[in-house]
Enzyme design. Structure first.
Site, short mmCIF file in Angstrom:
data_model
loop_
_atom_site.label_atom_id
_atom_site.label_comp_id
_atom_site.label_asym_id
_atom_site.label_seq_id
_atom_site.Cartn_x
_atom_site.Cartn_y
_atom_site.Cartn_z
N ASP A 135 0.84 -1.19 0.00
CA ASP A 135 0.00 0.00 0.00
C ASP A 135 0.88 1.25 0.00
OD1 ASP A 135 -3.23 0.49 1.04
OD2 ASP A 135 -1.84 2.19 1.04
N ASN A 147 -12.66 -3.09 3.11
CA ASN A 147 -13.64 -2.03 3.27
C ASN A 147 -14.65 -2.14 2.13
OD1 ASN A 147 -12.30 -0.87 5.52
ND2 ASN A 147 -10.82 0.08 4.13
N GLN A 194 -14.41 2.64 1.74
CA GLN A 194 -13.82 2.09 0.52
C GLN A 194 -13.58 3.23 -0.46
OE1 GLN A 194 -16.11 -0.93 -1.55
NE2 GLN A 194 -14.48 -1.28 -3.05
N HIS A 238 -10.53 -5.52 -2.89
CA HIS A 238 -9.16 -5.65 -2.38
C HIS A 238 -9.20 -6.00 -0.91
CE1 HIS A 238 -10.38 -1.41 -2.14
NE2 HIS A 238 -9.64 -1.28 -1.04
N HIS A 266 -6.85 -5.73 2.50
CA HIS A 266 -5.67 -5.18 3.17
C HIS A 266 -5.11 -6.27 4.08
CE1 HIS A 266 -6.73 -0.78 2.48
NE2 HIS A 266 -7.92 -1.33 2.31
P1 AMP Z 1 -9.75 1.39 0.53
O1 AMP Z 1 -9.77 2.73 1.18
O2 AMP Z 1 -10.13 0.25 1.42
O3 AMP Z 1 -10.52 1.39 -0.76
O4 AMP Z 1 -8.24 1.08 0.19
C1 AMP Z 1 -7.57 1.61 -0.92
C2 AMP Z 1 -6.12 1.60 -0.60
O5 AMP Z 1 -5.40 1.76 -1.81
C3 AMP Z 1 -5.65 2.69 0.35
O6 AMP Z 1 -5.09 2.11 1.52
C4 AMP Z 1 -4.62 3.46 -0.48
O7 AMP Z 1 -3.52 3.89 0.30
C5 AMP Z 1 -4.21 2.42 -1.51
N1 AMP Z 1 -3.67 2.95 -2.76
C6 AMP Z 1 -4.22 3.92 -3.53
N2 AMP Z 1 -3.46 4.12 -4.62
C7 AMP Z 1 -2.41 3.26 -4.53
C8 AMP Z 1 -1.28 2.99 -5.36
N3 AMP Z 1 -1.06 3.64 -6.51
N4 AMP Z 1 -0.40 2.02 -4.96
C9 AMP Z 1 -0.62 1.35 -3.79
N5 AMP Z 1 -1.67 1.56 -2.99
C10 AMP Z 1 -2.56 2.51 -3.35
#
Ligand code: AMP
Length: 116
Positions: free
Chosen positions: A31, A89, A96, A102, A104
């Site tokens: 992440d 999420n 989300q 996805h 985590h």
């Molecule tokens: P969510 O908020 O559960 O949808 O999680 C999305 C996650 O994607 C967050 O923890 C962000 O930090 C992560 N994220 C967004 N863009 C990137 C990226 N380019 N590379 C890695 N992680 C990312």
């Protein structure tokens, strides 16, 4: 055609990611905004699943495979013994932000409960 999500762009290698695991069905990468010493996202390569709401018996094998990968990564990344969290999420109230299913995988520190 719907605009690609940031995760689809990572799958298609259009933007870089720190990939820790990849096979035909799924991809795992660190992440960009880690919430713990270990914070990896594990995602299916298909764009058909936007969240847990799209999980069904039709894709149960894929979801099972993803959890096997999560378990292996937890061991490989050294967090299996002390414990870790797997979080997905789902929807706006759960924060989300990316509409591509996805999980985590977070570990390497103590967590509290209930979550915020
Ligand atoms: P969510 O908020 O559960 O949808 O999680 C999305 C996650 O994607 C967050 O923890 C962000 O930090 C992560 N994220 C967004 N863009 C990137 C990226 N380019 N590379 C890695 N992680 C990312």
């Amino acid at each position: 055609m719907a605009e690609k999500t940031i995760f689809k762009k990572i799958i298609d290698k259009e933007i870089p990611a720190n990939v820790v695991y990849e096979d035909e069905q799924c991809l795992a990468f660190y992440d960009v905004s880690p919430q713990a010493p270990v914070h990896v996202l594990v995602i299916p390569k298909t764009t058909e699943l936007r969240s847990v709401n799209d999980v069904s018996e039709d894709n149960a094998d894929l979801i099972g495979h993803i959890f096997c990968v999560i378990k292996k990564l937890a061991a490989d990344l050294g967090i299996a013994e002390n414990g870790y969290r797997v979080v997905s999420n789902c929807g706006p109230c759960a924060c989300q932000t990316v509409p591509h299913l996805h999980f985590h995988l977070i570990g390497g520190r103590d967590f509290s409960w209930p979550p915020g």
